[in-house]
Design a protein around this motif. Sequence first.
Motif, PDB file in Angstrom:
ATOM      1  N   ALA A  45       0.798  -1.213   0.000  1.00 22.88           N
ATOM      2  CA  ALA A  45       0.000   0.000   0.000  1.00 22.88           C
ATOM      3  C   ALA A  45       0.836   1.271   0.000  1.00 22.88           C
ATOM      4  CB  ALA A  45      -0.944   0.007   1.200  1.00 22.88           C
ATOM      5  N   VAL A  46       2.081   1.197   0.466  1.00 22.92           N
ATOM      6  CA  VAL A  46       2.946   2.378   0.536  1.00 22.92           C
ATOM      7  C   VAL A  46       4.271   2.049  -0.140  1.00 22.92           C
ATOM      8  CG1 VAL A  46       4.130   4.024   2.047  1.00 22.92           C
ATOM      9  CG2 VAL A  46       1.912   3.100   2.721  1.00 22.92           C
ATOM     10  N   LEU A  47       4.703   2.931  -1.016  1.00 23.16           N
ATOM     11  CA  LEU A  47       6.003   2.785  -1.675  1.00 23.16           C
ATOM     12  C   LEU A  47       6.913   3.899  -1.186  1.00 23.16           C
ATOM     13  CD1 LEU A  47       7.944   1.626  -3.820  1.00 23.16           C
ATOM     14  CD2 LEU A  47       6.827   3.138  -5.485  1.00 23.16           C
ATOM     15  N   LEU A  48       8.067   3.532  -0.654  1.00 22.11           N
ATOM     16  CA  LEU A  48       9.093   4.494  -0.271  1.00 22.11           C
ATOM     17  C   LEU A  48      10.205   4.392  -1.305  1.00 22.11           C
ATOM     18  CD1 LEU A  48       7.973   3.047   2.587  1.00 22.11           C
ATOM     19  CD2 LEU A  48       9.308   4.962   3.465  1.00 22.11           C
ATOM     20  N   THR A  49      10.624   5.529  -1.842  1.00 22.98           N
ATOM     21  CA  THR A  49      11.619   5.508  -2.917  1.00 22.98           C
ATOM     22  C   THR A  49      12.388   6.829  -2.989  1.00 22.98           C
ATOM     23  OG1 THR A  49      11.946   5.018  -5.268  1.00 22.98           O
ATOM     24  CG2 THR A  49       9.990   6.293  -4.701  1.00 22.98           C
ATOM     25  N   GLY A  50      13.559   6.741  -3.574  1.00 26.23           N
ATOM     26  CA  GLY A  50      14.353   7.926  -3.863  1.00 26.23           C
ATOM     27  C   GLY A  50      14.346   8.255  -5.343  1.00 26.23           C
ATOM     28  N   LEU A  51      13.653   7.445  -6.111  1.00 28.50           N
ATOM     29  CA  LEU A  51      13.575   7.634  -7.561  1.00 28.50           C
ATOM     30  C   LEU A  51      12.454   8.621  -7.886  1.00 28.50           C
ATOM     31  CD1 LEU A  51      14.574   6.696 -10.369  1.00 28.50           C
ATOM     32  CD2 LEU A  51      12.814   4.931 -10.264  1.00 28.50           C
ATOM     33  N   VAL A  52      12.781   9.652  -8.616  1.00 26.11           N
ATOM     34  CA  VAL A  52      11.795  10.676  -8.954  1.00 26.11           C
ATOM     35  C   VAL A  52      11.639  10.745 -10.471  1.00 26.11           C
ATOM     36  CG1 VAL A  52      11.178  13.111  -8.741  1.00 26.11           C
ATOM     37  CG2 VAL A  52      12.397  11.995  -6.893  1.00 26.11           C
ATOM     38  N   ASN A  53      10.640  10.015 -10.966  1.00 28.76           N
ATOM     39  CA  ASN A  53      10.259  10.127 -12.369  1.00 28.76           C
ATOM     40  C   ASN A  53       8.817   9.631 -12.519  1.00 28.76           C
ATOM     41  OD1 ASN A  53      10.171   7.284 -13.017  1.00 28.76           O
ATOM     42  ND2 ASN A  53      12.403   7.299 -13.205  1.00 28.76           N
ATOM     43  N   PRO A  54       8.167   9.950 -13.626  1.00 26.91           N
ATOM     44  CA  PRO A  54       6.752   9.579 -13.787  1.00 26.91           C
ATOM     45  C   PRO A  54       6.495   8.078 -13.704  1.00 26.91           C
ATOM     46  CG  PRO A  54       7.374  11.210 -15.424  1.00 26.91           C
ATOM     47  CD  PRO A  54       8.637  10.784 -14.733  1.00 26.91           C
ATOM     48  N   GLN A  55       7.499   7.254 -14.002  1.00 27.40           N
ATOM     49  CA  GLN A  55       7.319   5.810 -13.928  1.00 27.40           C
ATOM     50  C   GLN A  55       6.962   5.356 -12.515  1.00 27.40           C
ATOM     51  OE1 GLN A  55       7.118   3.937 -16.546  1.00 27.40           O
ATOM     52  NE2 GLN A  55       6.704   2.098 -15.364  1.00 27.40           N
ATOM     53  N   VAL A  56       7.434   6.065 -11.511  1.00 26.35           N
ATOM     54  CA  VAL A  56       7.117   5.730 -10.122  1.00 26.35           C
ATOM     55  C   VAL A  56       5.611   5.862  -9.885  1.00 26.35           C
ATOM     56  CG1 VAL A  56       7.480   6.401  -7.710  1.00 26.35           C
ATOM     57  CG2 VAL A  56       9.400   6.403  -9.311  1.00 26.35           C
ATOM     58  N   MET A  65      -1.336   1.023  -5.143  1.00 28.52           N
ATOM     59  CA  MET A  65      -0.781   1.596  -3.924  1.00 28.52           C
ATOM     60  C   MET A  65      -1.570   2.849  -3.551  1.00 28.52           C
ATOM     61  SD  MET A  65       3.255   1.012  -4.343  1.00 28.52           S
ATOM     62  CE  MET A  65       3.903  -0.614  -4.086  1.00 28.52           C
ATOM     63  N   ALA A  66      -1.520   3.189  -2.274  1.00 26.62           N
ATOM     64  CA  ALA A  66      -2.262   4.343  -1.779  1.00 26.62           C
ATOM     65  C   ALA A  66      -1.371   5.557  -1.555  1.00 26.62           C
ATOM     66  CB  ALA A  66      -2.958   3.983  -0.467  1.00 26.62           C
ATOM     67  N   CYS A  67      -0.058   5.328  -1.448  1.00 27.07           N
ATOM     68  CA  CYS A  67       0.835   6.413  -1.042  1.00 27.07           C
ATOM     69  C   CYS A  67       2.252   6.168  -1.547  1.00 27.07           C
ATOM     70  CB  CYS A  67       0.833   6.492   0.493  1.00 27.07           C
ATOM     71  SG  CYS A  67       1.932   7.716   1.203  1.00 27.07           S
ATOM     72  N   ILE A  68       2.915   7.245  -1.928  1.00 24.71           N
ATOM     73  CA  ILE A  68       4.348   7.213  -2.237  1.00 24.71           C
ATOM     74  C   ILE A  68       5.030   8.216  -1.317  1.00 24.71           C
ATOM     75  CG2 ILE A  68       6.154   7.661  -3.946  1.00 24.71           C
ATOM     76  CD1 ILE A  68       4.066   7.099  -6.131  1.00 24.71           C
ATOM     77  N   VAL A  69       6.114   7.765  -0.699  1.00 18.04           N
ATOM     78  CA  VAL A  69       6.943   8.654   0.110  1.00 18.04           C
ATOM     79  C   VAL A  69       8.289   8.784  -0.590  1.00 18.04           C
ATOM     80  CG1 VAL A  69       8.027   9.073   2.340  1.00 18.04           C
ATOM     81  CG2 VAL A  69       5.820   7.876   2.236  1.00 18.04           C
ATOM     82  N   PHE A  70       8.617   9.987  -1.026  1.00 18.19           N
ATOM     83  CA  PHE A  70       9.925  10.245  -1.609  1.00 18.19           C
ATOM     84  C   PHE A  70      10.882  10.596  -0.476  1.00 18.19           C
ATOM     85  CE2 PHE A  70       7.122  11.049  -5.241  1.00 18.19           C
ATOM     86  CZ  PHE A  70       7.732  10.259  -6.190  1.00 18.19           C
ATOM     87  N   VAL A  71      11.974   9.864  -0.395  1.00 19.17           N
ATOM     88  CA  VAL A  71      12.945  10.042   0.682  1.00 19.17           C
ATOM     89  C   VAL A  71      14.048  11.025   0.252  1.00 19.17           C
ATOM     90  CG1 VAL A  71      12.445   7.793   1.694  1.00 19.17           C
ATOM     91  CG2 VAL A  71      14.231   7.984  -0.044  1.00 19.17           C
ATOM     92  N   ARG A  72      14.913  11.341   1.203  1.00 21.88           N
ATOM     93  CA  ARG A  72      16.049  12.243   0.965  1.00 21.88           C
ATOM     94  C   ARG A  72      15.618  13.586   0.372  1.00 21.88           C
ATOM     95  NH1 ARG A  72      17.633   7.602  -1.484  1.00 21.88           N
ATOM     96  NH2 ARG A  72      18.042   8.612  -3.478  1.00 21.88           N
TER      97      ARG A  72
END
Length: 117
Positions: A45-56, A65-72
């Motif tokens: 349900a939640v994706l945590l990632t440092g990748l920032v592009n539309p594919q995410v 999924m319900a939520c994406i958390v971009f880290v850093r």
Amino acid sequence: MKISEIRDLLDARVLCSEENIDHEVYSACGCDLMSDVLAYVKDQAVLLTGLVNPQVIRTAEMMDMACIVFVRSKMPTDDMLDLADKSGLVIMTCDKRLYEACGIIYSHGLTGNGIDK
């Protein structure tokens, strides 16, 4: 766990779809390889990632999924936020590293296997 609890635990900032912040989630994954998310992630349900592009955003939509958390402190583009907002996907950013962010929410009961405790 509610998305709002994840926000508080990670001291994250909500960037879009804040109206869905009280959505319950039961599992999460941390990954920068969207091919791995597609191949190995089930019922997350939640994706945590440092990748920032539309594919995410597209991957999170495909995996329901319900939520994406971009880290850093990564910041998605306005186009990415528009895409996420259309599907009601909560987008957040936090300053923690991926490992630390995953550890925090895991230690507070959000597992990676979709089993409701």
